[in-house]
Design a protein around this motif. Structure first.
Motif, PDB file in Angstrom:
ATOM      1  N   MET A   1      21.351  38.906  50.516  1.00 27.28           N
ATOM      2  CA  MET A   1      21.423  38.849  49.343  1.00 27.28           C
ATOM      3  C   MET A   1      21.445  37.287  48.753  1.00 27.28           C
ATOM      4  N   THR A   2      20.857  36.913  47.652  1.00 23.49           N
ATOM      5  CA  THR A   2      21.089  35.515  47.060  1.00 23.49           C
ATOM      6  C   THR A   2      21.947  35.524  46.222  1.00 23.49           C
ATOM      7  N   GLN A   3      22.569  34.260  46.299  1.00 20.84           N
ATOM      8  CA  GLN A   3      23.794  33.964  45.622  1.00 20.84           C
ATOM      9  C   GLN A   3      23.382  33.312  44.194  1.00 20.84           C
ATOM     10  N   GLN A   4      24.323  34.076  43.162  1.00 19.16           N
ATOM     11  CA  GLN A   4      24.143  33.617  41.866  1.00 19.16           C
ATOM     12  C   GLN A   4      24.819  32.454  41.527  1.00 19.16           C
ATOM     13  N   LYS A   5      24.191  31.704  40.648  1.00 18.73           N
ATOM     14  CA  LYS A   5      24.875  30.502  40.184  1.00 18.73           C
ATOM     15  C   LYS A   5      26.209  30.718  39.135  1.00 18.73           C
ATOM     16  N   LEU A   6      27.153  30.464  39.778  1.00 17.62           N
ATOM     17  CA  LEU A   6      28.507  30.734  38.915  1.00 17.62           C
ATOM     18  C   LEU A   6      28.887  29.904  37.943  1.00 17.62           C
ATOM     19  N   ARG A   7      29.295  30.179  36.791  1.00 19.45           N
ATOM     20  CA  ARG A   7      29.559  29.395  35.578  1.00 19.45           C
ATOM     21  C   ARG A   7      30.964  30.367  35.098  1.00 19.45           C
ATOM     22  N   ILE A   8      31.950  29.785  35.512  1.00 12.03           N
ATOM     23  CA  ILE A   8      33.317  30.624  35.418  1.00 12.03           C
ATOM     24  C   ILE A   8      34.120  30.035  34.176  1.00 12.03           C
ATOM     25  N   GLY A   9      34.829  31.140  33.729  1.00 16.02           N
ATOM     26  CA  GLY A   9      35.747  30.850  32.392  1.00 16.02           C
ATOM     27  C   GLY A   9      36.960  31.499  32.886  1.00 16.02           C
ATOM     28  N   LEU A  10      38.040  30.370  33.006  1.00 15.27           N
ATOM     29  CA  LEU A  10      39.195  30.772  33.576  1.00 15.27           C
ATOM     30  C   LEU A  10      40.117  30.816  32.522  1.00 15.27           C
ATOM     31  N   PHE A  11      40.939  31.957  32.817  1.00 13.19           N
ATOM     32  CA  PHE A  11      42.082  32.120  32.010  1.00 13.19           C
ATOM     33  C   PHE A  11      43.643  31.946  32.651  1.00 13.19           C
ATOM     34  N   GLY A  12      44.275  30.873  32.196  1.00 12.81           N
ATOM     35  CA  GLY A  12      45.697  30.642  33.163  1.00 12.81           C
ATOM     36  C   GLY A  12      45.344  29.231  33.881  1.00 12.81           C
ATOM     37  N   TYR A  13      46.286  28.485  33.695  1.00 18.20           N
ATOM     38  CA  TYR A  13      46.283  27.233  34.628  1.00 18.20           C
ATOM     39  C   TYR A  13      47.839  27.155  35.057  1.00 18.20           C
ATOM     40  N   GLY A  14      48.467  28.053  35.776  1.00 13.62           N
ATOM     41  CA  GLY A  14      49.801  28.037  36.376  1.00 13.62           C
ATOM     42  C   GLY A  14      49.609  27.819  37.653  1.00 13.62           C
ATOM     43  N   CYS A  15      50.550  28.194  38.479  1.00 13.97           N
ATOM     44  CA  CYS A  15      50.682  28.347  39.951  1.00 13.97           C
ATOM     45  C   CYS A  15      49.391  28.749  40.530  1.00 13.97           C
ATOM     46  N   VAL A  16      48.956  29.909  40.166  1.00 13.67           N
ATOM     47  CA  VAL A  16      47.564  30.477  40.979  1.00 13.67           C
ATOM     48  C   VAL A  16      46.442  29.803  40.394  1.00 13.67           C
ATOM     49  N   GLY A  17      46.286  29.492  39.030  1.00 13.82           N
ATOM     50  CA  GLY A  17      45.075  28.803  38.649  1.00 13.82           C
ATOM     51  C   GLY A  17      44.759  27.541  39.291  1.00 13.82           C
ATOM     52  N   TYR A  55      42.283  26.596  23.774  1.00 21.21           N
ATOM     53  CA  TYR A  55      43.598  27.463  23.526  1.00 21.21           C
ATOM     54  C   TYR A  55      42.995  28.751  22.710  1.00 21.21           C
ATOM     55  N   ASP A  56      41.619  28.936  22.613  1.00 23.16           N
ATOM     56  CA  ASP A  56      41.073  29.982  21.941  1.00 23.16           C
ATOM     57  C   ASP A  56      40.280  30.848  23.108  1.00 23.16           C
ATOM     58  N   LYS A  57      40.815  32.089  23.199  1.00 21.29           N
ATOM     59  CA  LYS A  57      40.107  32.872  24.196  1.00 21.29           C
ATOM     60  C   LYS A  57      38.605  33.215  23.829  1.00 21.29           C
ATOM     61  N   ASN A  58      38.408  33.372  22.439  1.00 19.37           N
ATOM     62  CA  ASN A  58      37.099  33.606  22.205  1.00 19.37           C
ATOM     63  C   ASN A  58      35.879  32.593  22.648  1.00 19.37           C
ATOM     64  N   GLU A  59      36.348  31.421  22.712  1.00 17.05           N
ATOM     65  CA  GLU A  59      35.439  30.199  23.072  1.00 17.05           C
ATOM     66  C   GLU A  59      34.860  30.641  24.405  1.00 17.05           C
ATOM     67  N   ILE A  60      35.796  31.185  25.112  1.00 19.36           N
ATOM     68  CA  ILE A  60      35.244  31.624  26.705  1.00 19.36           C
ATOM     69  C   ILE A  60      34.546  32.962  26.657  1.00 19.36           C
ATOM     70  N   LEU A  61      35.002  33.903  25.918  1.00 19.41           N
ATOM     71  CA  LEU A  61      34.480  35.373  25.956  1.00 19.41           C
ATOM     72  C   LEU A  61      33.157  35.330  25.237  1.00 19.41           C
ATOM     73  N   ASN A  62      33.175  34.444  24.375  1.00 19.31           N
ATOM     74  CA  ASN A  62      31.782  34.616  23.417  1.00 19.31           C
ATOM     75  C   ASN A  62      30.671  33.472  24.124  1.00 19.31           C
ATOM     76  N   ASP A  63      30.870  32.996  24.988  1.00 18.79           N
ATOM     77  CA  ASP A  63      29.950  31.805  25.534  1.00 18.79           C
ATOM     78  C   ASP A  63      29.054  32.660  26.702  1.00 18.79           C
ATOM     79  N   GLU A  64      27.853  32.731  26.129  1.00 22.43           N
ATOM     80  CA  GLU A  64      26.895  33.494  27.209  1.00 22.43           C
ATOM     81  C   GLU A  64      26.471  32.968  28.339  1.00 22.43           C
ATOM     82  N   SER A  65      26.641  31.398  28.445  1.00 22.88           N
ATOM     83  CA  SER A  65      26.407  30.892  29.613  1.00 22.88           C
ATOM     84  C   SER A  65      27.406  31.241  30.732  1.00 22.88           C
ATOM     85  N   ILE A  66      28.560  31.866  30.169  1.00 20.55           N
ATOM     86  CA  ILE A  66      29.706  31.978  31.252  1.00 20.55           C
ATOM     87  C   ILE A  66      29.389  33.283  31.912  1.00 20.55           C
TER      88      ILE A  66
END
Ligand code: HSE
Length: 401
Positions: A1-17, A55-66
């Motif tokens: 299977m080919t690998q899809q190019k990943l563009r990630i939107g990350l929520f949280g930047y604590g210990c695990v992030g 600080y705005d979750k919609n900036e990620i959720l509405n970004d179609e490139s992610i």
């Protein structure tokens, strides 16, 4: 299977992030861009330039490139809102949020089907131990009798320090918090909630039942005393917090989370500090033991990375056991042998011991070892933490007739 190019939107930047960020940066062969990171706290100093954050979750959720959402925040309800919004708009999700998955398991399962997206959550149970994918892939046709283990790094760390070094409960918990193992609200760790959420997720993949967490009995280590540790040591045991799920007959399972005595010849005896361990018992594969770091940024980050990678190849959980539908019932009608340390005879009576094999009455403490019913214990669940008692599953096999 080919690998899809990943563009990630990350929520949280604590210990695990941050752990994930380190792990991603060190994985040379794997290409994924974290496009934006959504965080809540505007006052926190970040180790990356501010243009990486929003600080705005919609900036990620509405970004179609992610095309992939990685959710690593603390708040389970907010996480659920983010994850479901993402899934409904056709984005796949990787999460480490055990409380969210356990509480909304069936709904999340349905959403994956309905919107043809994938939700992966290997990091949610046992952190670096790949137990969910093993249950899905390796055990898809295996007759699994039971699964038990250590699934909470914080309580295991506390128990280890108390047993091996004589450190107090409070000091050991503080260390676990400083090392980034504990939940923001550590009662989730020490009272057994966290282990229970993980057990519910595992049960979904081991037996195909999406259990309502409220139906499963849990009891943690909050009330452990020096007397209990001394008792265990004298008998050659360690006390570990052990979630259990197992079959009671062809189509029925039972499950619970309880501290348990572990003798030195058992696998879990040497699973110390923040390590987790899982033992499966099956008809054909027989007994198997998995162990690895169960908490901490890098250990959890490694499981998240593995899910991100799996997602890029189009991997999805198939929920094979759910589709097979062999297990359809859950019961709490199950006998257990426990050690009960107590002071007040009236409190002991509440447990309704069906048999007693050992009894001790000293100046300050009493204990009894005997058989009780899990259903009866479940009825006491709201009272237990306020009673001057401590309960340990002896682990002895009890005749269920
Ligand atoms: N607080 C959790 C633990 C973190 O101690 O196991 C990993 O899920």
């Amino acid at each position: 299977m080919t690998q899809q190019k990943l563009r990630i939107g990350l929520f949280g930047y604590g210990c695990v992030g941050q752990g994930l960020h380190d792990v991603l940066n060190s994985s040379k062969g794997f290409k994924a861009d974290i496009v934006k990171i959504c965080v809540k706290d505007r006052s926190k100093k970040r180790r990356l330039p501010m243009e990486n954050f929003t600080y705005d979750k919609n900036e990620i959720l509405n970004d179609e490139s992610i095309n992939l959402i990685v959710e690593l925040i603390d708040d389970a309800e907010e996480a659920f809102s983010i994850v479901t919004t993402a899934m409904k708009s056709g984005k796949s999700v990787v999460t480490a949020n055990k409380m969210m998955v356990a509480k909304h398991f069936k709904e999340l399962f349905d959403l994956q089907k309905k919107h043809n997206v994938s939700l992966l959550y290997e990091a949610s149970a046992g952190a670096s131990i790949p137990i969910i994918r093993n249950l899905e892939e390796y055990y898809d046709n295996e007759l699994l009798y039971s699964l038990r283990g250590i699934l909470n790094g914080t309580s295991n760390y506390i128990l280890t320090k108390m047993h091996n070094e004589g450190i107090t409960y409070e000091a050991a918990l503080k260390e676990a918090q400083e090392k980034g193992f504990a939940e923001t609200d550590p009662t989730l760790d020490v009272d057994g909630w966290d282990a229970k959420y993980k057990l519910c997720i595992i049960t979904g993949h081991a037996y195909g039942l999406f259990l309502e967490p409220g139906e499963v009995f849990h009891y943690g280590i909050r009330n452990i005393s020096d007397f209990d540790i001394r008792y265990a040591k004298e008998k050659g045991f360690k006390i570990k917090l052990v979630p259990y799920v197992g079959k009671t007959n062809e189509n029925t399972i039972t499950s619970f989370v309880l501290p348990r005595f572990i003798s030195s010849d058992k696998y879990l005896y040497n699973v110390d500090n923040e390590y987790n361990g899982v033992i499966t018992e099956a008809a054909f594969a027989d007994k198997q033991f998995f162990s690895g770091k169960g908490a901490g940024g890098h250990a959890t980050g490694s499981a998240v990375l593995s899910d991100i990678s799996a997602n890029s190849y189009g991997y999805r959980y198939e929920y094979k056991k759910y589709c097979q539908g062999t297990v359809s019932r859950y019961t709490r009608d199950y006998k257990l042998e426990i050690y009960l340390r107590y002071k007040d005879e009236k409190e002991r009576e509440l447990f309704g011991f069906e048999e007693v094999s050992e009894y001790f009455s000293g100046k300050f403490n009493k204990y009894v070892i005997g058989v009780i019913n899990l259903g009866r214990l479940y009825k006491l669940r709201d009272k237990l933490n306020n009673m001057d008692v401590f309960i340990v599953n002896t682990g002895r096999k009890v005749d269920q007739k």
